[in-house]
Design an enzyme around this catalytic site. Structure first.
Site, short mmCIF file in Angstrom:
data_model
loop_
_atom_site.label_atom_id
_atom_site.label_comp_id
_atom_site.label_asym_id
_atom_site.label_seq_id
_atom_site.Cartn_x
_atom_site.Cartn_y
_atom_site.Cartn_z
N ASP A 275 5.12 -24.40 7.96
CA ASP A 275 5.97 -24.67 6.81
C ASP A 275 6.14 -23.43 5.92
O ASP A 275 6.49 -23.53 4.76
CB ASP A 275 5.41 -25.84 5.99
N LYS B 124 4.02 -18.42 9.86
CA LYS B 124 3.14 -19.35 10.56
C LYS B 124 3.75 -19.72 11.92
O LYS B 124 4.96 -19.67 12.10
CB LYS B 124 2.91 -20.61 9.72
N ASN C 148 -9.20 -28.55 18.45
CA ASN C 148 -9.23 -27.89 17.14
C ASN C 148 -10.02 -26.60 17.27
O ASN C 148 -10.96 -26.51 18.07
CB ASN C 148 -9.89 -28.80 16.09
N LYS D 139 8.70 -31.15 -6.69
CA LYS D 139 7.25 -31.15 -6.42
C LYS D 139 6.75 -29.73 -6.63
O LYS D 139 7.30 -28.79 -6.06
CB LYS D 139 6.94 -31.60 -4.99
N MET E 77 4.22 -29.90 12.99
CA MET E 77 4.15 -30.24 11.57
C MET E 77 3.46 -29.18 10.71
O MET E 77 3.58 -29.20 9.49
CB MET E 77 3.42 -31.58 11.40
N GLY E 78 2.72 -28.27 11.33
CA GLY E 78 1.91 -27.35 10.52
C GLY E 78 2.69 -26.18 9.95
O GLY E 78 2.37 -25.66 8.88
P1 NAD Z 1 -6.53 -28.10 6.45
O1 NAD Z 1 -6.83 -26.81 5.78
O2 NAD Z 1 -7.29 -29.30 6.06
O3 NAD Z 1 -6.70 -27.91 8.03
C1 NAD Z 1 -6.18 -26.78 8.68
C2 NAD Z 1 -6.18 -27.00 10.17
O4 NAD Z 1 -5.67 -25.83 10.80
C3 NAD Z 1 -7.58 -27.19 10.76
O5 NAD Z 1 -7.48 -28.02 11.89
C4 NAD Z 1 -7.97 -25.77 11.17
O6 NAD Z 1 -8.95 -25.75 12.17
C5 NAD Z 1 -6.65 -25.28 11.69
N1 NAD Z 1 -6.49 -23.84 11.66
C6 NAD Z 1 -6.58 -23.01 10.59
N2 NAD Z 1 -6.34 -21.74 10.96
C7 NAD Z 1 -6.11 -21.76 12.31
C8 NAD Z 1 -5.80 -20.77 13.26
N3 NAD Z 1 -5.65 -19.49 12.92
N4 NAD Z 1 -5.63 -21.16 14.54
C9 NAD Z 1 -5.74 -22.46 14.90
N5 NAD Z 1 -6.01 -23.44 14.03
C10 NAD Z 1 -6.21 -23.09 12.75
O7 NAD Z 1 -4.97 -28.32 6.30
P2 NAD Z 1 -4.14 -29.66 6.41
O8 NAD Z 1 -4.02 -30.26 5.08
O9 NAD Z 1 -4.66 -30.49 7.52
O10 NAD Z 1 -2.70 -29.07 6.78
C11 NAD Z 1 -2.49 -28.46 8.04
C12 NAD Z 1 -1.24 -27.61 7.98
O11 NAD Z 1 -0.11 -28.46 7.79
C13 NAD Z 1 -1.23 -26.61 6.84
O12 NAD Z 1 -0.90 -25.34 7.35
C14 NAD Z 1 -0.16 -27.11 5.89
O13 NAD Z 1 0.51 -26.08 5.22
C15 NAD Z 1 0.75 -27.86 6.84
N6 NAD Z 1 1.51 -28.94 6.19
C16 NAD Z 1 2.79 -29.13 6.55
C17 NAD Z 1 3.52 -30.14 5.95
C18 NAD Z 1 4.93 -30.41 6.37
O14 NAD Z 1 5.61 -31.21 5.73
N7 NAD Z 1 5.39 -29.83 7.42
C19 NAD Z 1 2.95 -30.94 4.96
C20 NAD Z 1 1.62 -30.74 4.65
C21 NAD Z 1 0.90 -29.73 5.28
#
Ligand code: NAD
Length: 334
Positions: free
Chosen positions: A235, A239, A172, A80, A232-233
């Site tokens: 990655d 972070k 959020n 990917k 999950m966030g």
């Molecule tokens: P998005 O940009 O649509 O949303 C980001 C979210 O993070 C929002 O809720 C925003 O308010 C919040 N946010 C941003 N900066 C912040 C901070 N400093 N403090 C608190 N909250 C904050 O992104 P998304 O598509 O919803 O993805 C969210 C996260 O998940 C991304 O960081 C992405 O890299 C990660 N992700 C992980 C996987 C995995 O397999 N683990 C897969 C996809 C995405």
């Protein structure tokens, strides 16, 4: 055998599977099955991920990279490519952009190009859902959501299918975005409440974190015994969504240990020497019955979902097969 240069360069056909086709053929059920099955194969050693490349490109604030792997049992080989462009959403595009290339493991020839944006969201939601199915208390009633970005509604939909939740609480950083989670709850006829992070921790039986935060949002003192967290966030190196001390209190599971300690939520606890790689269990071991998973109602369980290439390949391979069967894939001669 014809080994003339003409025969060796003969064209072959590949499948193109669009975003729309992926949405038609892969639902939550198909994604859950594909992800659970590949986690099981990873724990058996029959499927493995290659090292991830993920770099800040110094343009558009973007992260770009490659996740790849090989499932020897399923004969799925691919990569990917893509990443995260945080400025996209204001232009009406999703922040995650990716494509999956699948190769024939016998010949190395390209087999399919599968759009990866929807699949990334549905496979990430499937990953936390698999963790909830295997690790959360059976009587979990309150689901806490931290984050309300693009991924969050996928996460919420998939989680609600795993337990008989009676309420959803959420936080959020931009509270106005919580309406998208409230809308999902309305669909499910479930009460929804926007709360502080401390109140979220004190009420929730299951917590999903899905933000791009780089500092701890949820403090250790706010998490009650018996909670399951699906983080999950996180990655990418640097972070962080939760207080790293939670990982010392919890029994920690992950999709892949190498990623968990380097780019996942566990990176901070490992650096602080309050958690070691040996204390982290691949969730595939729970799926395969080699690890009991949760052992008491009081135990805090934590799934560090870092997102592995094999998850992407598993759902992309399923999408390519199903789209081909249903006549939804385009054939192109290379
Ligand atoms: P998005 O940009 O649509 O949303 C980001 C979210 O993070 C929002 O809720 C925003 O308010 C919040 N946010 C941003 N900066 C912040 C901070 N400093 N403090 C608190 N909250 C904050 O992104 P998304 O598509 O919803 O993805 C969210 C996260 O998940 C991304 O960081 C992405 O890299 C990660 N992700 C992980 C996987 C995995 O397999 N683990 C897969 C996809 C995405």
């Amino acid at each position: 055998m014809d080994t003339s240069s003409e025969a060796l360069t003969q064209p072959h056909q590949i499948l193109i599977v669009s975003e729309d086709a992926c949405q038609k053929v892969i639902g939550r059920h198909e994604a859950f099955q594909a992800v659970e099955s590949v986690f099981s194969s990873m724990a058996k050693g029959s499927a493995y991920n290659f090292p991830v490349v993920r770099e800040a490109i110094g343009h558009a604030n973007a992260l770009y990279g490659f996740k790849s792997g090989f499932d020897r049992e399923g004969l799925v080989l691919g990569v990917k490519a893509g990443g995260y462009w945080p400025g996209n959403v204001v232009q009406g595009r999703t922040n995650h952009q990716s494509i999956v290339a699948l190769f024939d493991p016998d010949t190395g020839q390209l087999k399919a190009l599968v759009s990866g944006n929807y699949l990334t969201a549905i496979r990430t939601a499937a990953s936390s859902a698999v963790s909830i199915a295997h690790l959360a208390r059976k009587n979990a009633k309150v689901l806490g959501m931290i984050g309300a970005g693009f991924q969050s509604t996928f996460q919420l939909h998939a989680a609600l299918e795993q337990r008989d939740f009676e309420k959803v609480v959420a936080w959020n950083t931009h509270p106005e975005h919580l309406t998208r989670l409230a809308d999902v709850c309305r669909e499910h006829n479930l009460p929804f409440e926007a709360v502080s992070l401390q109140a979220l921790g004190s009420q929730s039986d299951v917590i999903i974190t899905i933000t791009s935060a780089s500092e701890p949002l949820l403090q250790a003192a706010w998490v009650k015994p018996g909670t399951h967290l699906a983080c999950m966030g996180t990655d990418t190196k640097g972070k962080q969504e939760i207080d790293h001390r939670i990982l010392a209190q919890a029994t920690v599971f992950t999709d892949e240990i190498d990623q968990s300690i380097s780019i996942g939520e566990a990176q901070h606890a490992v650096t602080a020497r309050i958690l070691s790689a040996e204390q982290i269990t691949p969730i595939g071991e729970v799926i395969n019955g080699l690890h009991q998973g949760r052992q008491s109602e009081q135990e805090i369980t934590l799934f560090d979902g870092t997102g592995v290439g094999l998850q992407d390949l598993a759902v992309a391979s399923a999408a390519a097969s199903l789209a081909e069967v249903r006549g939804l894939a385009q054939r192109v001669t290379l």
